[in-house]
Motif scaffolding. Structure first.
Motif, PDB file in Angstrom:
ATOM      1  N   ILE A  38      42.418  26.436  34.785  1.00  0.00           N
ATOM      2  CA  ILE A  38      43.055  27.332  33.823  1.00  0.00           C
ATOM      3  C   ILE A  38      43.211  28.723  34.427  1.00  0.00           C
ATOM      4  N   GLY A  39      44.295  29.404  34.039  1.00  0.00           N
ATOM      5  CA  GLY A  39      44.590  30.720  34.584  1.00  0.00           C
ATOM      6  C   GLY A  39      43.817  31.829  33.906  1.00  0.00           C
ATOM      7  N   TYR A 205      53.643  36.826  35.366  1.00  0.00           N
ATOM      8  CA  TYR A 205      52.983  36.994  36.671  1.00  0.00           C
ATOM      9  C   TYR A 205      53.748  37.958  37.577  1.00  0.00           C
ATOM     10  N   ARG A 206      54.507  38.857  36.980  1.00  0.00           N
ATOM     11  CA  ARG A 206      55.370  39.780  37.721  1.00  0.00           C
ATOM     12  C   ARG A 206      54.612  40.552  38.798  1.00  0.00           C
ATOM     13  N   GLU A 207      53.393  40.964  38.510  1.00  0.00           N
ATOM     14  CA  GLU A 207      52.629  41.788  39.451  1.00  0.00           C
ATOM     15  C   GLU A 207      52.096  41.007  40.650  1.00  0.00           C
ATOM     16  N   PHE A 208      52.170  39.676  40.587  1.00  0.00           N
ATOM     17  CA  PHE A 208      51.513  38.864  41.609  1.00  0.00           C
ATOM     18  C   PHE A 208      52.542  38.256  42.553  1.00  0.00           C
ATOM     19  N   ALA A 320      52.216  34.464  41.592  1.00  0.00           N
ATOM     20  CA  ALA A 320      51.295  33.979  40.555  1.00  0.00           C
ATOM     21  C   ALA A 320      49.924  33.724  41.177  1.00  0.00           C
ATOM     22  N   PHE A 321      49.100  32.866  40.558  1.00  0.00           N
ATOM     23  CA  PHE A 321      47.835  32.489  41.208  1.00  0.00           C
ATOM     24  C   PHE A 321      47.534  31.011  40.983  1.00  0.00           C
ATOM     25  N   ALA A 372      44.170  26.715  39.985  1.00  0.00           N
ATOM     26  CA  ALA A 372      44.293  28.169  39.831  1.00  0.00           C
ATOM     27  C   ALA A 372      43.263  28.845  40.729  1.00  0.00           C
ATOM     28  N   TYR A 373      43.727  29.728  41.600  1.00  0.00           N
ATOM     29  CA  TYR A 373      42.761  30.393  42.497  1.00  0.00           C
ATOM     30  C   TYR A 373      42.246  31.678  41.847  1.00  0.00           C
TER      31      TYR A 373
END
Length: 400
Positions: A38-39, A205-208, A320-321, A372-373
């Motif tokens: 899960i994120g 997830y724009r910042e990633f 994203a992650f 999810a990392y």
């Protein structure tokens, strides 16, 4: 006994959360579980956001305006305008999480039975939101072999019918981490103008974005002012998933007014979360730079570790992650449950999300999982050891 609704029977369970009972049981047995399912970031929420909550001083915990407080919307507009979106507070409607933003827009833009085309694999809850709104998701397949790049425009056109009303993307993508290029966005722009379609852009997830890659929003493209709707949330940007605060951003005034009617029906978004999020807009760039570096390191550890395991393939995502990895297994749902119920290595195991739940196409993703990392590098390395050991003994291992 009274029967449940047809819609209730059709409502899909979350592939991300449906294995939770098995994880709970494993924990009761004393197993340590590495939660890659899960994120939920372990990155600390910005102090400026937490301090805003600690310093709240009001005598009545009151409703806010249905569209959100003017203070927050004005502050949020300044954030978007730093990104060259060219919006005002009157283009922003605050919602109870990004989930409500999507649900409202699905209902405001599409009639029952009308269709939205979404590249798959996609965020699993899109299916649930579509079910709630009585609309139809038309999936268009992307492939792990090319990193889940956007399908060709020709493939999109094959799916367009008189019922097609919109195209939806998540950029950077959940679950694949794929970051769409300017060329891909411009192709979608031309398609939406040609067929007079909405373009929904989920930008949680724009910042990633990693490796110096550029983030492009449909908001940056000319001629789409009446077509583009952005979904956003504070959940991932500020590691504030529990705030349950999102928003709709659109320059389409008619759509905004219709969406506001749905927002009025649920009264108002959460006031405390808006206070926190107003402060969060002033989070320094250094916070995001540090977070980006941390996620880049984690991504590199996870992707390299996965590809080092025999029979595993994982493309390197641009944002994203999350990653989606192909494993040498017969059935991802069975494997992920087996990991919790029957496997451990030194009393540790890994919880993952079967990728089947991120596809609408029957039978797709049966040998894929989303990871999810969101854990530190040490935990990721330990999780990789567990996964490798599990694949050595899994009864349903294939020869891939």
């Amino acid at each position: 006994m009274p029967s449940i609704s047809h819609k209730g029977a059709l409502m899909p369970a979350s592939p991300i959360r449906k294995l939770t009972p098995f994880a709970d049981q494993a924990k009761k047995q004393g197993k340590k579980i590495y939660h890659l399912n899960i994120g939920q970031p372990d990155i600390q929420t910005p102090e400026i956001m937490l301090d805003a909550v600690k310093n709240i001083d009001f005598k009545v915990w009151a409703y806010t305006a249905s569209e959100g407080t003017e203070t927050y919307r004005t502050k949020l507009a300044s954030y978007y305008n730093k990104l060259n979106y060219g919006v005002s507070a009157s283009d922003i409607l605050v919602t109870n999480g990004g989930s409500e933003a999507i649900t409202i827009i699905f209902q405001a833009c599409l009639n029952p039975g009308e269709e939205v085309i979404i590249p798959e694999p996609f965020y699993a809850n899109y299916n649930g939101f579509a079910c709630s709104a009585d609309i139809v998701v038309k999936p268009i397949m992307s492939y792990i072999e090319n990193g889940f790049a956007l399908p060709s425009i020709e493939e999109f056109e094959k799916l367009i019918t008189e019922k097609t009303k919109a195209i939806a993307i998540c950029n950077p993508n959940n679950p694949t981490g794929y970051l769409y290029s300017r060329k891909e966005l411009e192709d979608l722009r031309a398609l939406c103008l040609k067929y007079d379609l909405y373009l929904f852009s989920d930008e949680a997830y724009r910042e990633f974005c990693y490796d110096g890659k550029e983030f492009i929003s449909p908001m940056h493209l000319e001629g789409l002012e009446e077509h583009v709707v952005v979904f956003d949330t504070v959940s991932k940007r500020y590691s504030a998933c529990g705030a349950r605060l999102g928003c709709i951003v659109t320059k389409n005034k008619e759509l905004y007014q219709v969406s506001l009617k749905f927002a009025q029906a649920r009264l108002s978004p959460p006031s405390v979360a808006q206070i926190a999020a107003t402060a969060a807009v002033d989070t320094p760039d250094s916070y995001f730079e540090a977070v980006s570096k941390e996620y880049t390191k984690r991504r590199d550890v996870l992707v390299a570790g996965l590809n080092a395991i025999e029979g595993v393939f994982c493309p390197n995502p641009g944002g994203a992650f999350y990653v989606v990895a192909r494993l040498p297994i017969d059935n991802a749902d069975k494997f992920c449950q087996w990991m919790l119920e029957e496997f451990d290595y030194q009393n540790e195991t890994v919880m993952m999300a079967p990728a089947t739940g991120f596809y609408s196409t029957e039978g797709a993703g049966t040998d894929e999982v989303r990871l999810a990392y969101v854990l530190n590098e040490t935990d990721l390395k330990n999780a990789l050891v567990c996964l490798e050991k599990a694949l050595e003994v899994y009864p349903g291992k294939t020869s891939k």
